[in-house]
Design a protein around this motif. Structure first.
Motif, PDB file in Angstrom:
ATOM      1  N   ASP A 146      21.396  41.575  -7.554  1.00 36.34           N
ATOM      2  CA  ASP A 146      20.147  40.857  -7.816  1.00 36.34           C
ATOM      3  C   ASP A 146      19.381  41.493  -8.967  1.00 36.34           C
ATOM      4  O   ASP A 146      18.867  40.791  -9.850  1.00 36.34           O
ATOM      5  CB  ASP A 146      19.260  40.829  -6.566  1.00 36.34           C
ATOM      6  N   LYS A 166      20.603  43.325 -11.359  1.00 39.60           N
ATOM      7  CA  LYS A 166      21.367  43.103 -12.587  1.00 39.60           C
ATOM      8  C   LYS A 166      21.127  41.691 -13.112  1.00 39.60           C
ATOM      9  O   LYS A 166      20.926  41.481 -14.312  1.00 39.60           O
ATOM     10  CB  LYS A 166      22.848  43.323 -12.291  1.00 39.60           C
ATOM     11  N   SER A 167      21.120  40.713 -12.204  1.00 39.71           N
ATOM     12  CA  SER A 167      20.882  39.321 -12.591  1.00 39.71           C
ATOM     13  C   SER A 167      19.469  39.138 -13.151  1.00 39.71           C
ATOM     14  O   SER A 167      19.276  38.488 -14.178  1.00 39.71           O
ATOM     15  CB  SER A 167      21.083  38.420 -11.376  1.00 39.71           C
ATOM     16  N   LYS A 168      18.485  39.739 -12.485  1.00 42.15           N
ATOM     17  CA  LYS A 168      17.098  39.627 -12.959  1.00 42.15           C
ATOM     18  C   LYS A 168      16.937  40.288 -14.317  1.00 42.15           C
ATOM     19  O   LYS A 168      16.229  39.762 -15.192  1.00 42.15           O
ATOM     20  CB  LYS A 168      16.137  40.231 -11.943  1.00 42.15           C
ATOM     21  N   SER A 183      15.051  34.936 -26.311  1.00 49.17           N
ATOM     22  CA  SER A 183      14.621  33.585 -26.663  1.00 49.17           C
ATOM     23  C   SER A 183      13.239  33.604 -27.320  1.00 49.17           C
ATOM     24  O   SER A 183      13.018  32.945 -28.344  1.00 49.17           O
ATOM     25  CB  SER A 183      14.597  32.718 -25.400  1.00 49.17           C
ATOM     26  N   SER A 219      19.246  40.639 -16.575  1.00 44.61           N
ATOM     27  CA  SER A 219      19.921  39.786 -17.542  1.00 44.61           C
ATOM     28  C   SER A 219      19.055  38.582 -17.897  1.00 44.61           C
ATOM     29  O   SER A 219      18.941  38.199 -19.071  1.00 44.61           O
ATOM     30  CB  SER A 219      21.266  39.334 -16.978  1.00 44.61           C
ATOM     31  N   ASP A 220      18.444  37.970 -16.874  1.00 44.72           N
ATOM     32  CA  ASP A 220      17.551  36.830 -17.121  1.00 44.72           C
ATOM     33  C   ASP A 220      16.368  37.239 -17.980  1.00 44.72           C
ATOM     34  O   ASP A 220      15.983  36.516 -18.909  1.00 44.72           O
ATOM     35  CB  ASP A 220      17.041  36.243 -15.796  1.00 44.72           C
ATOM     36  N   MET A 221      15.804  38.393 -17.691  1.00 45.71           N
ATOM     37  CA  MET A 221      14.653  38.878 -18.459  1.00 45.71           C
ATOM     38  C   MET A 221      15.056  39.141 -19.900  1.00 45.71           C
ATOM     39  O   MET A 221      14.323  38.798 -20.833  1.00 45.71           O
ATOM     40  CB  MET A 221      14.093  40.150 -17.818  1.00 45.71           C
ATOM     41  N   SER A 223      17.420  37.664 -21.545  1.00 45.29           N
ATOM     42  CA  SER A 223      17.601  36.365 -22.187  1.00 45.29           C
ATOM     43  C   SER A 223      16.261  35.751 -22.568  1.00 45.29           C
ATOM     44  O   SER A 223      16.119  35.177 -23.652  1.00 45.29           O
ATOM     45  CB  SER A 223      18.340  35.402 -21.243  1.00 45.29           C
ATOM     46  N   GLN A 224      15.287  35.877 -21.679  1.00 47.98           N
ATOM     47  CA  GLN A 224      13.950  35.339 -21.977  1.00 47.98           C
ATOM     48  C   GLN A 224      13.325  36.052 -23.169  1.00 47.98           C
ATOM     49  O   GLN A 224      12.732  35.412 -24.045  1.00 47.98           O
ATOM     50  CB  GLN A 224      13.040  35.468 -20.755  1.00 47.98           C
TER      51      GLN A 224
END
Length: 89
Positions: free
Chosen positions: A50, A52-54, A64, A56-58, A60-61
């Motif tokens: 979880d 690691k996923s968060k 962007s 990665s999402d952060m 990416s944001q």
């Protein structure tokens, strides 16, 4: 230094006691301990995934947003360049 050594000795003693208690318990109690460890291991794995996923999402944001700001800066630079060219003619 002495406090650290005492803490390590206490931890070692606690570990030895836990091992002795485990070895002298019934097979059912041993299985219950194994199940608890496996559950804890699974929960830690899920937590790690979880996080690691968060992360990665952060990332990416952030990437962007950085791209958006770079585009805005490039557009503004183009506008300024156009204004300078049109005013110098």
């Amino acid at each position: 230094m002495s406090t650290r050594r005492n803490g390590l000795l206490a931890l070692l003693g606690l570990g030895a006691f836990a091992f002795w208690k485990y070895k002298n318990s019934t097979p059912e109690e041993q299985q219950a301990v194994k199940d608890k460890f496996n559950t804890a291991k699974d929960n830690l794995g899920k937590l790690g995934n979880d996080l690691k996923s968060k992360a990665s999402d952060m990332a990416s944001q952030v990437q962007s947003k950085a791209g958006e700001y770079a585009n805005k800066a490039e557009n503004k630079a183009d506008e300024v360049r156009s204004d300078v060219n049109s005013s110098s003619l």
